[in-house]
Design a protein around this motif. Structure first.
Motif, PDB file in Angstrom:
ATOM      1  N   UNK A   1       0.828  -1.211   0.000  1.00  0.00           N
ATOM      2  CA  UNK A   1       0.000   0.000   0.000  1.00  0.00           C
ATOM      3  C   UNK A   1       0.856   1.252   0.000  1.00  0.00           C
ATOM      4  N   UNK A   2       0.428   2.189  -0.798  1.00  0.00           N
ATOM      5  CA  UNK A   2       1.159   3.452  -0.859  1.00  0.00           C
ATOM      6  C   UNK A   2       0.942   4.239   0.427  1.00  0.00           C
TER       7      UNK A   2
ATOM      8  N   UNK B   1      -1.580  11.378   7.095  1.00  0.00           N
ATOM      9  CA  UNK B   1      -2.472  10.952   8.177  1.00  0.00           C
ATOM     10  C   UNK B   1      -3.938  11.293   7.900  1.00  0.00           C
ATOM     11  N   UNK B   2      -4.295  12.516   7.483  1.00  0.00           N
ATOM     12  CA  UNK B   2      -5.726  12.795   7.228  1.00  0.00           C
ATOM     13  C   UNK B   2      -6.312  11.895   6.153  1.00  0.00           C
ATOM     14  N   UNK B   3      -5.544  11.619   5.097  1.00  0.00           N
ATOM     15  CA  UNK B   3      -6.046  10.757   4.030  1.00  0.00           C
ATOM     16  C   UNK B   3      -6.143   9.318   4.508  1.00  0.00           C
ATOM     17  N   UNK B   4      -5.198   8.872   5.344  1.00  0.00           N
ATOM     18  CA  UNK B   4      -5.271   7.519   5.884  1.00  0.00           C
ATOM     19  C   UNK B   4      -6.505   7.347   6.754  1.00  0.00           C
TER      20      UNK B   4
ATOM     21  N   UNK C   1     -13.768   5.357   5.176  1.00  0.00           N
ATOM     22  CA  UNK C   1     -14.467   4.943   3.961  1.00  0.00           C
ATOM     23  C   UNK C   1     -14.575   3.435   3.842  1.00  0.00           C
ATOM     24  N   UNK C   2     -13.469   2.745   4.125  1.00  0.00           N
ATOM     25  CA  UNK C   2     -13.505   1.283   4.057  1.00  0.00           C
ATOM     26  C   UNK C   2     -14.468   0.704   5.083  1.00  0.00           C
TER      27      UNK C   2
END
Length: 377
Positions: free
Chosen positions: A107-108, A112-115, A121-122
């Motif tokens: 995984x790229x 932190x906010x996007x993670x 979302x998942x």
């Protein structure tokens, strides 16, 4: 027959690993012990793997070679292959290519906010898929129940009465004890507040309405979800692990008809009765506390209870019981049928069954409260 071996020697600063003999399934235990630390703790050296003395190679041996190369490269070594028959090298390349194709991509790294957004979302997508899957299971159970209703002879009575005993009679002691204590606690806490205003008698109103409308059936459903819902998941999950469910399908038997319907019908019959029993015991506990703490005798308690509640109050509480029963049985059986072939899966899904059942019971109880308030009941 020469077993496979892996020997090492140093040529100046280069490590030479010589693979010889038959690298096959029979030699795998010996080879794994020889592969533990081929570089002897050194880092970032040139490693040459000599395959010229390799007599035979099967898939197991190729996997071991691939693991050896991967471990050396992960430690920072530069690895090269030398010698070896063409057919053996072709097999090694095919196996390494198949393993590389199945390996998940790394995984790229995300800020932190996007993670966090990715995890949320998942989780949301997973929750939505679980809801759709459970609704699909509800439809399957409904169709099966209608088929059995059209042919009542298909209903298995012996499992039905067995589960009635398990979820009904055997649950009465724990439900009765906890309901009695809940009645005592509600009466004590209510009396402690109302006696400041000289309105001790209204503790009967508080107890009657609270127990009959909400607390009695809610606490009973939570206890049954933790006791019987988890048992449903564990029982069916163990059958899945032992491949008994697959054997049923092989014999042409429907697992939903054989396993789910008897449990759901038993809980559908038992939960309203247990809920009524819990209401009576909770009121008895409140009556005892009112007599001890407030000197309200049982005759006064009964008269005030008749003034405070009516049959609608009892109906509002017990009408939720069949819905809660279907939800608890549905979740318990659904999670049991989701069990994979491991004991760990049984434990995880049993815990999930209890959590989801209690969550749904509380959500539905809140929905019923809003609905009854809206229609004025």
């Amino acid at each position: 027959m020469q077993t496979g071996t892996l020997t090492s020697n140093w040529e100046q600063d280069r490590l030479v690993l010589a693979a010889s003999g038959r690298w096959d399934l029979a030699s795998a235990p010996k080879l794994q012990s020889q592969m533990r630390d081929p570089a002897q703790g050194r880092r970032q050296v040139d490693v040459r793997i000599d395959l010229s003395s390799l007599a035979a190679l099967d898939t197991t041996g190729a996997i071991l070679l691939d693991r050896l190369i991967g471990r050396l490269e992960a430690d920072g070594h530069k690895v090269s292959l030398n010698g070896g028959r063409q057919d053996l090298l072709t097999l090694l390349e095919d196996v390494r290519g198949a393993i590389a194709d199945k390996a998940p991509p790394a995984p790229a790294a995300r800020p932190v906010p996007f993670a966090l957004a990715d995890r949320i979302g998942r989780a949301t997508i997973g929750m939505w898929q679980d809801i759709l899957s459970m609704l699909n299971f509800l439809g399957l159970v409904t169709v099966t129940a209608l088929r059995v209703l059209r042919s009542p002879g298909r209903l298995r009575l012996r499992p039905l009465f067995f589960h009635l005993e398990q979820v009904g009679l055997n649950a009465m002691p724990i439900v009765g004890l906890l309901s009695f204590l809940i009645g005592v606690v509600l009466a004590y806490q209510g009396a402690d507040q109302l006696r400041r205003f000289g309105a001790e008698i209204y503790v009967v109103n508080l107890l009657g309405i609270g127990v009959l409308r909400e607390i009695g059936i809610l606490m009973t459903s939570i206890i049954v979800a933790g006791r019987s819902g988890s048992a449903f998941t564990a029982q069916i999950g163990t059958m899945k692990v032992n491949q008994e469910v697959d054997a049923m399908r092989t014999l042409g038997l429907d697992p939903v008809e054989m396993l789910v319907l008897p449990r759901m019908l038993a809980l559908l019959i038992a939960l309203p009765l247990i809920g009524f029993f819990a209401n009576v015991v909770a009121l008895a506990g409140g009556a005892v506390m009112a007599y001890v703490y407030l000197d309200i005798n049982f005759v006064q308690f009964t008269r005030q209870l008749q003034i405070a509640v009516n049959t609608t109050t009892l109906f509002v509480g017990l009408v939720k019981a069949p819905v809660f029963a279907v939800v608890i049985a549905l979740v318990g059986c659904y999670e049991g049928l989701r069990v994979s072939g491991s004991a760990e899966s049984v434990g995880l899904l049993t815990t999930r069954s209890v959590v989801v059942s209690i969550f749904l019971v509380i959500v539905l109880d809140a929905a019923f409260s809003v609905l009854f308030s809206y229609i004025g009941i």
